[in-house]
Design a protein around this motif. Sequence first.
Motif, PDB file in Angstrom:
ATOM      1  N   LEU A  37     -38.458-111.001  61.817  1.00 15.33           N
ATOM      2  CA  LEU A  37     -37.672-110.148  60.919  1.00 15.33           C
ATOM      3  C   LEU A  37     -38.305-108.771  60.764  1.00 15.33           C
ATOM      4  CD1 LEU A  37     -36.620-112.783  58.271  1.00 15.33           C
ATOM      5  CD2 LEU A  37     -35.094-111.472  59.758  1.00 15.33           C
ATOM      6  N   VAL A  38     -39.625-108.715  60.680  1.00 23.62           N
ATOM      7  CA  VAL A  38     -40.307-107.421  60.579  1.00 23.62           C
ATOM      8  C   VAL A  38     -40.076-106.607  61.846  1.00 23.62           C
ATOM      9  CG1 VAL A  38     -42.572-106.311  60.496  1.00 23.62           C
ATOM     10  CG2 VAL A  38     -42.033-108.129  58.893  1.00 23.62           C
ATOM     11  N   LEU A  39     -40.212-107.245  63.008  1.00 24.48           N
ATOM     12  CA  LEU A  39     -39.977-106.535  64.271  1.00 24.48           C
ATOM     13  C   LEU A  39     -38.535-106.046  64.371  1.00 24.48           C
ATOM     14  CD1 LEU A  39     -41.985-108.788  66.743  1.00 24.48           C
ATOM     15  CD2 LEU A  39     -42.607-106.529  65.873  1.00 24.48           C
ATOM     16  N   LEU A  40     -37.600-106.882  63.975  1.00 22.73           N
ATOM     17  CA  LEU A  40     -36.189-106.494  63.991  1.00 22.73           C
ATOM     18  C   LEU A  40     -35.932-105.347  63.006  1.00 22.73           C
ATOM     19  CD1 LEU A  40     -33.583-107.331  65.411  1.00 22.73           C
ATOM     20  CD2 LEU A  40     -33.170-108.925  63.549  1.00 22.73           C
ATOM     21  N   GLY A  41     -36.549-105.418  61.826  1.00 23.75           N
ATOM     22  CA  GLY A  41     -36.394-104.348  60.836  1.00 23.75           C
ATOM     23  C   GLY A  41     -36.982-103.032  61.309  1.00 23.75           C
ATOM     24  N   LEU A  42     -38.134-103.079  61.977  1.00 22.63           N
ATOM     25  CA  LEU A  42     -38.747-101.853  62.485  1.00 22.63           C
ATOM     26  C   LEU A  42     -37.935-101.257  63.633  1.00 22.63           C
ATOM     27  CD1 LEU A  42     -42.524-102.825  62.340  1.00 22.63           C
ATOM     28  CD2 LEU A  42     -41.279-101.260  60.822  1.00 22.63           C
ATOM     29  N   MET A  43     -37.384-102.112  64.476  1.00 23.96           N
ATOM     30  CA  MET A  43     -36.523-101.622  65.553  1.00 23.96           C
ATOM     31  C   MET A  43     -35.274-100.974  64.963  1.00 23.96           C
ATOM     32  SD  MET A  43     -35.110-103.608  68.928  1.00 23.96           S
ATOM     33  CE  MET A  43     -34.366-104.889  67.969  1.00 23.96           C
ATOM     34  N   ASP A  44     -34.684-101.609  63.968  1.00 20.43           N
ATOM     35  CA  ASP A  44     -33.517-101.039  63.307  1.00 20.43           C
ATOM     36  C   ASP A  44     -33.865 -99.709  62.644  1.00 20.43           C
ATOM     37  OD1 ASP A  44     -30.661-101.484  62.227  1.00 20.43           O
ATOM     38  OD2 ASP A  44     -31.841-101.017  60.441  1.00 20.43           O
ATOM     39  N   ALA A  45     -35.038 -99.627  62.047  1.00 19.09           N
ATOM     40  CA  ALA A  45     -35.467 -98.379  61.411  1.00 19.09           C
ATOM     41  C   ALA A  45     -35.600 -97.256  62.433  1.00 19.09           C
ATOM     42  CB  ALA A  45     -36.793 -98.600  60.678  1.00 19.09           C
ATOM     43  N   GLY A 100     -39.131 -96.703  57.776  1.00 17.16           N
ATOM     44  CA  GLY A 100     -38.829 -98.128  57.723  1.00 17.16           C
ATOM     45  C   GLY A 100     -40.053 -98.970  57.428  1.00 17.16           C
ATOM     46  N   ALA A 101     -41.192 -98.598  58.026  1.00 14.34           N
ATOM     47  CA  ALA A 101     -42.429 -99.347  57.770  1.00 14.34           C
ATOM     48  C   ALA A 101     -42.813 -99.274  56.296  1.00 14.34           C
ATOM     49  CB  ALA A 101     -43.558 -98.815  58.647  1.00 14.34           C
ATOM     50  N   VAL A 102     -42.639 -98.116  55.698  1.00 14.21           N
ATOM     51  CA  VAL A 102     -42.961 -97.976  54.275  1.00 14.21           C
ATOM     52  C   VAL A 102     -41.971 -98.751  53.412  1.00 14.21           C
ATOM     53  CG1 VAL A 102     -43.089 -96.315  52.368  1.00 14.21           C
ATOM     54  CG2 VAL A 102     -44.150 -95.770  54.563  1.00 14.21           C
ATOM     55  N   LEU A 103     -40.675 -98.633  53.723  1.00 12.37           N
ATOM     56  CA  LEU A 103     -39.666 -99.316  52.915  1.00 12.37           C
ATOM     57  C   LEU A 103     -39.741-100.840  53.058  1.00 12.37           C
ATOM     58  CD1 LEU A 103     -36.556 -96.988  53.331  1.00 12.37           C
ATOM     59  CD2 LEU A 103     -38.014 -97.265  51.327  1.00 12.37           C
ATOM     60  N   LEU A 104     -40.172-101.328  54.222  1.00 10.86           N
ATOM     61  CA  LEU A 104     -40.281-102.776  54.404  1.00 10.86           C
ATOM     62  C   LEU A 104     -41.475-103.373  53.657  1.00 10.86           C
ATOM     63  CD1 LEU A 104     -39.174-103.254  58.109  1.00 10.86           C
ATOM     64  CD2 LEU A 104     -37.963-103.942  56.041  1.00 10.86           C
ATOM     65  N   LEU A 105     -42.297-102.521  53.064  1.00 14.45           N
ATOM     66  CA  LEU A 105     -43.351-103.043  52.195  1.00 14.45           C
ATOM     67  C   LEU A 105     -42.765-103.668  50.927  1.00 14.45           C
ATOM     68  CD1 LEU A 105     -46.043-100.242  52.498  1.00 14.45           C
ATOM     69  CD2 LEU A 105     -46.115-102.545  53.474  1.00 14.45           C
ATOM     70  N   ALA A 106     -41.575-103.211  50.519  1.00 13.64           N
ATOM     71  CA  ALA A 106     -40.946-103.750  49.308  1.00 13.64           C
ATOM     72  C   ALA A 106     -40.603-105.239  49.450  1.00 13.64           C
ATOM     73  CB  ALA A 106     -39.714-102.934  48.941  1.00 13.64           C
ATOM     74  N   GLY A 166     -32.716-106.048  53.031  1.00 12.64           N
ATOM     75  CA  GLY A 166     -31.477-105.427  53.482  1.00 12.64           C
ATOM     76  C   GLY A 166     -31.287-104.039  52.909  1.00 12.64           C
ATOM     77  N   ALA A 167     -31.578-103.891  51.622  1.00 15.42           N
ATOM     78  CA  ALA A 167     -31.485-102.568  51.001  1.00 15.42           C
ATOM     79  C   ALA A 167     -32.476-101.607  51.645  1.00 15.42           C
ATOM     80  CB  ALA A 167     -31.736-102.679  49.506  1.00 15.42           C
ATOM     81  N   ALA A 168     -33.659-102.112  51.975  1.00 21.70           N
ATOM     82  CA  ALA A 168     -34.683-101.254  52.590  1.00 21.70           C
ATOM     83  C   ALA A 168     -34.215-100.728  53.943  1.00 21.70           C
ATOM     84  CB  ALA A 168     -35.996-102.026  52.733  1.00 21.70           C
ATOM     85  N   VAL A 169     -33.708-101.606  54.811  1.00 23.36           N
ATOM     86  CA  VAL A 169     -33.302-101.134  56.137  1.00 23.36           C
ATOM     87  C   VAL A 169     -32.055-100.261  56.071  1.00 23.36           C
ATOM     88  CG1 VAL A 169     -34.387-103.004  57.422  1.00 23.36           C
ATOM     89  CG2 VAL A 169     -32.011-103.221  56.761  1.00 23.36           C
ATOM     90  N   LEU A 170     -31.185-100.505  55.099  1.00 22.33           N
ATOM     91  CA  LEU A 170     -29.998 -99.664  54.977  1.00 22.33           C
ATOM     92  C   LEU A 170     -30.323 -98.293  54.378  1.00 22.33           C
ATOM     93  CD1 LEU A 170     -27.335-102.287  53.849  1.00 22.33           C
ATOM     94  CD2 LEU A 170     -27.604-101.238  56.109  1.00 22.33           C
ATOM     95  N   CYS A 171     -31.477 -98.150  53.741  1.00 21.19           N
ATOM     96  CA  CYS A 171     -31.876 -96.870  53.148  1.00 21.19           C
ATOM     97  C   CYS A 171     -32.650 -95.976  54.110  1.00 21.19           C
ATOM     98  CB  CYS A 171     -32.720 -97.112  51.902  1.00 21.19           C
ATOM     99  SG  CYS A 171     -31.753 -97.676  50.503  1.00 21.19           S
TER     100      CYS A 171
END
Length: 170
Positions: free
Chosen positions: A7-15, A47-53, A151-156
């Motif tokens: 999920l982290v890898l997918l979130g960073l790729m999306d970011a 994205g890396a910063v926001l995914l800390l939340a 979800g809010a983090a990656v959409l922001c």
Amino acid sequence: MTPAILLVLLGLMDASFSGFRAYAGRDARIRKHRATARAALRGLAVGAVLLLAPATTAAIVLLTASDRAAAFDTLAAGGLGYLLPLTLYAAVVLVSLVAYFALPFRASTLAVVIGLGPLTLLRPLAVATACVGALINGGGAPSLLVGTIAGAAVLCVEPAVHRRWYHAVQ
């Protein structure tokens, strides 16, 4: 490998893609590889910063649980339920990207128009589906909380990158 790592890898790729989208269409130069790479890196950093939340939320859930092993299992089940819809969405995006890069100009333009464009608009729906998947797969309220924050983090990411670096560009 736990669902969290995927999920982290997918979130960073999306970011990274979000950073690119924040920049896309703002520069009329033909050769803009450096600028698009910089935009993708900006998205990755935001994205890396926001995914800390969500990571912090998951850590708090684990640390405050009376049975940490059960809480971990619940979050892992929710993470797997969250991952499944997003993996399907990412696979469709990947097929559209392959079509964009592999096909001739007109066909690749069509791949953007009927593939990547609508898929970008469906991102919030994919995130909402992932949250439901986390809940249904046995993650319960803790996984729903972490998933909603993720979800809010990656959409922001895209609005944050746009506002910080590309807002003044006309």
